[in-house]
Design a protein around this motif. Sequence first.
Motif, PDB file in Angstrom:
ATOM      1  N   TRP A 114      32.788  35.510  35.147  1.00  0.00           N
ATOM      2  CA  TRP A 114      32.829  37.192  34.831  1.00  0.00           C
ATOM      3  C   TRP A 114      31.820  37.612  35.427  1.00  0.00           C
ATOM      4  CZ3 TRP A 114      36.379  40.583  34.259  1.00  0.00           C
ATOM      5  CH2 TRP A 114      36.014  41.847  33.988  1.00  0.00           C
ATOM      6  N   ASP A 115      30.378  36.772  35.093  1.00  0.00           N
ATOM      7  CA  ASP A 115      29.036  37.571  35.548  1.00  0.00           C
ATOM      8  C   ASP A 115      28.950  37.530  37.229  1.00  0.00           C
ATOM      9  OD1 ASP A 115      28.540  37.855  32.826  1.00  0.00           O
ATOM     10  OD2 ASP A 115      27.330  36.063  32.654  1.00  0.00           O
ATOM     11  N   ALA A 116      29.634  36.592  37.732  1.00  0.00           N
ATOM     12  CA  ALA A 116      29.770  36.675  39.110  1.00  0.00           C
ATOM     13  C   ALA A 116      30.772  37.328  39.917  1.00  0.00           C
ATOM     14  CB  ALA A 116      30.036  35.182  39.808  1.00  0.00           C
ATOM     15  N   ARG A 117      31.449  38.314  39.149  1.00  0.00           N
ATOM     16  CA  ARG A 117      32.506  39.189  39.721  1.00  0.00           C
ATOM     17  C   ARG A 117      32.046  40.099  40.677  1.00  0.00           C
ATOM     18  NH1 ARG A 117      30.924  41.166  34.856  1.00  0.00           N
ATOM     19  NH2 ARG A 117      30.777  43.619  34.832  1.00  0.00           N
ATOM     20  N   ALA A 118      30.907  40.379  40.735  1.00  0.00           N
ATOM     21  CA  ALA A 118      30.258  41.305  41.421  1.00  0.00           C
ATOM     22  C   ALA A 118      30.477  41.003  42.911  1.00  0.00           C
ATOM     23  CB  ALA A 118      28.681  41.479  41.330  1.00  0.00           C
ATOM     24  N   ARG A 119      30.900  39.829  43.225  1.00  0.00           N
ATOM     25  CA  ARG A 119      31.002  39.201  44.738  1.00  0.00           C
ATOM     26  C   ARG A 119      32.275  39.659  45.399  1.00  0.00           C
ATOM     27  NH1 ARG A 119      26.738  36.141  46.836  1.00  0.00           N
ATOM     28  NH2 ARG A 119      25.696  35.198  45.078  1.00  0.00           N
ATOM     29  N   ILE A 120      33.125  40.276  44.419  1.00  0.00           N
ATOM     30  CA  ILE A 120      34.297  40.880  44.810  1.00  0.00           C
ATOM     31  C   ILE A 120      34.060  42.043  45.694  1.00  0.00           C
ATOM     32  CG2 ILE A 120      36.525  42.461  44.068  1.00  0.00           C
ATOM     33  CD1 ILE A 120      36.538  40.487  41.748  1.00  0.00           C
ATOM     34  N   VAL A 121      33.135  42.787  45.500  1.00  0.00           N
ATOM     35  CA  VAL A 121      32.652  43.891  46.454  1.00  0.00           C
ATOM     36  C   VAL A 121      32.601  43.398  48.026  1.00  0.00           C
ATOM     37  CG1 VAL A 121      30.929  45.818  46.904  1.00  0.00           C
ATOM     38  CG2 VAL A 121      31.502  45.225  44.546  1.00  0.00           C
ATOM     39  N   THR A 122      32.059  42.359  48.210  1.00  0.00           N
ATOM     40  CA  THR A 122      31.669  41.895  49.525  1.00  0.00           C
ATOM     41  C   THR A 122      32.852  41.432  50.277  1.00  0.00           C
ATOM     42  OG1 THR A 122      31.288  39.530  48.896  1.00  0.00           O
ATOM     43  CG2 THR A 122      29.392  41.119  48.903  1.00  0.00           C
ATOM     44  N   GLY A 123      34.210  41.105  49.422  1.00  0.00           N
ATOM     45  CA  GLY A 123      35.297  40.545  50.083  1.00  0.00           C
ATOM     46  C   GLY A 123      36.528  41.964  50.159  1.00  0.00           C
ATOM     47  N   ALA A 124      36.086  42.783  49.233  1.00  0.00           N
ATOM     48  CA  ALA A 124      37.253  44.089  49.085  1.00  0.00           C
ATOM     49  C   ALA A 124      36.561  45.103  49.847  1.00  0.00           C
ATOM     50  CB  ALA A 124      37.473  44.278  47.834  1.00  0.00           C
ATOM     51  N   LEU A 125      35.289  45.109  50.065  1.00  0.00           N
ATOM     52  CA  LEU A 125      34.767  46.280  50.623  1.00  0.00           C
ATOM     53  C   LEU A 125      34.750  47.430  49.838  1.00  0.00           C
ATOM     54  CD1 LEU A 125      35.395  45.745  54.522  1.00  0.00           C
ATOM     55  CD2 LEU A 125      33.650  44.856  53.219  1.00  0.00           C
ATOM     56  N   ARG A 126      34.794  47.063  48.590  1.00  0.00           N
ATOM     57  CA  ARG A 126      35.053  48.488  47.648  1.00  0.00           C
ATOM     58  C   ARG A 126      34.702  48.045  46.290  1.00  0.00           C
ATOM     59  NH1 ARG A 126      40.670  47.215  48.199  1.00  0.00           N
ATOM     60  NH2 ARG A 126      40.679  48.401  50.188  1.00  0.00           N
ATOM     61  N   ALA A 127      34.277  48.725  45.370  1.00  0.00           N
ATOM     62  CA  ALA A 127      33.970  48.454  44.245  1.00  0.00           C
ATOM     63  C   ALA A 127      35.121  48.078  43.308  1.00  0.00           C
ATOM     64  CB  ALA A 127      33.047  49.600  43.243  1.00  0.00           C
ATOM     65  N   ALA A 128      35.091  47.277  42.236  1.00  0.00           N
ATOM     66  CA  ALA A 128      36.186  47.013  41.614  1.00  0.00           C
ATOM     67  C   ALA A 128      35.713  46.974  40.194  1.00  0.00           C
ATOM     68  CB  ALA A 128      36.783  45.333  41.781  1.00  0.00           C
ATOM     69  N   PRO A 129      36.045  47.962  39.487  1.00  0.00           N
ATOM     70  CA  PRO A 129      35.788  48.145  38.042  1.00  0.00           C
ATOM     71  C   PRO A 129      36.186  47.068  37.112  1.00  0.00           C
ATOM     72  CG  PRO A 129      37.673  49.554  38.524  1.00  0.00           C
ATOM     73  CD  PRO A 129      37.235  48.942  39.814  1.00  0.00           C
ATOM     74  N   PRO A 130      35.618  46.934  35.979  1.00  0.00           N
ATOM     75  CA  PRO A 130      35.931  45.507  34.891  1.00  0.00           C
ATOM     76  C   PRO A 130      37.419  45.416  34.739  1.00  0.00           C
ATOM     77  CG  PRO A 130      33.825  46.642  34.293  1.00  0.00           C
ATOM     78  CD  PRO A 130      34.589  47.438  35.672  1.00  0.00           C
ATOM     79  N   ASP A 131      38.050  46.646  34.708  1.00  0.00           N
ATOM     80  CA  ASP A 131      39.640  46.249  34.066  1.00  0.00           C
ATOM     81  C   ASP A 131      40.476  46.067  35.404  1.00  0.00           C
ATOM     82  OD1 ASP A 131      39.383  48.976  35.211  1.00  0.00           O
ATOM     83  OD2 ASP A 131      40.362  49.926  33.723  1.00  0.00           O
ATOM     84  N   ALA A 132      39.771  46.015  36.466  1.00  0.00           N
ATOM     85  CA  ALA A 132      40.491  45.639  37.564  1.00  0.00           C
ATOM     86  C   ALA A 132      40.471  44.258  38.102  1.00  0.00           C
ATOM     87  CB  ALA A 132      40.274  46.241  38.971  1.00  0.00           C
ATOM     88  N   VAL A 133      39.613  43.579  37.308  1.00  0.00           N
ATOM     89  CA  VAL A 133      39.152  41.991  37.704  1.00  0.00           C
ATOM     90  C   VAL A 133      39.799  41.062  36.982  1.00  0.00           C
ATOM     91  CG1 VAL A 133      37.295  40.456  37.739  1.00  0.00           C
ATOM     92  CG2 VAL A 133      36.809  42.859  38.378  1.00  0.00           C
ATOM     93  N   GLY A 134      40.202  39.987  37.545  1.00  0.00           N
ATOM     94  CA  GLY A 134      40.817  38.689  36.940  1.00  0.00           C
ATOM     95  C   GLY A 134      40.263  37.609  37.046  1.00  0.00           C
ATOM     96  N   LEU A 135      40.546  36.533  36.211  1.00  0.00           N
ATOM     97  CA  LEU A 135      39.842  35.338  36.650  1.00  0.00           C
ATOM     98  C   LEU A 135      41.175  34.235  35.987  1.00  0.00           C
ATOM     99  CD1 LEU A 135      36.787  35.364  34.543  1.00  0.00           C
ATOM    100  CD2 LEU A 135      36.798  36.036  36.998  1.00  0.00           C
ATOM    101  N   ALA A 136      41.245  33.101  36.777  1.00  0.00           N
ATOM    102  CA  ALA A 136      42.385  32.214  36.470  1.00  0.00           C
ATOM    103  C   ALA A 136      42.114  30.831  36.800  1.00  0.00           C
ATOM    104  CB  ALA A 136      43.565  32.520  37.311  1.00  0.00           C
ATOM    105  N   ILE A 137      42.609  29.979  36.016  1.00  0.00           N
ATOM    106  CA  ILE A 137      42.433  28.432  36.081  1.00  0.00           C
ATOM    107  C   ILE A 137      44.029  27.989  36.104  1.00  0.00           C
ATOM    108  CG2 ILE A 137      42.123  26.327  35.080  1.00  0.00           C
ATOM    109  CD1 ILE A 137      39.547  27.153  33.930  1.00  0.00           C
TER     110      ILE A 137
END
Length: 265
Positions: A114-137
Amino acid sequence: MPATQARLTLRCATLAMALTAAATASPAQAARDELQRIVQRQCLPDWLQRRDPAPCLAVRSRVNAADGSDAGYAVLADRKGGAHFLLIPLRTLSGIESSALLQATVPNYFAAAWDARARIVTGALRAAPPDAVGLAINSHYSRGQDQLHIHIECQGAALHAALRAAASRLTSTWTPLDVAGDTYQVRRVLGRTLAGSDPIQLMAEELPGARSHMGFYTLIVAGLRFGDAPGFALLARRALLRGGERLLDSTCRIAALPVSAAAAP
């Protein structure tokens, strides 16, 4: 043909078939430890020797004083591209079924993901608010790698819509929820981080039968708001085929939509 010769011929044929099967299986079996080899033989040595985590994006190494194991992890961009990243422990852990994950000395890998979710910005080229982020195993039966890894992406539209619709009735008690044709057991966790709330341990301790069959389960953690309170939805189900990763989206489509559109089924 004498009986002795016949038995020898059959034994040779059986051995040849076994060797052929082993040779055929070897590449596939070797491929299943690819993530383990990348983090342990490339990322970690590069980081320790040159402070360069490549080919990973980050390495956090920390030796556990209790047992001498490395309690750290690496973050790697998924080879499929987009806003899709993996958090991978540096120590050898086969997957969600690893008994070590239920020990007190093992870190909360979901909290680190969860703390590493800021990486999403570099892949999506847009900010992703916390309630848009998902983690999965994924479960043992729906994964392609035998080294524990947590997928870090945006929530898919179906997951996002189902959680927003159910948010007001979710509590700290697991309850069934249908998402994209599958029934998950879902509970909420309040807070801005997962510190103090390990999703894997909560599932093992609270879902009947889960502890003794962890390898059957897929587990999703999704950011979600409960009124004015930030938090998370934990979703778990026995998954022999479709793992939780399928409910995530590396294009981060919902992060580009207005709230009303993103919430629509």
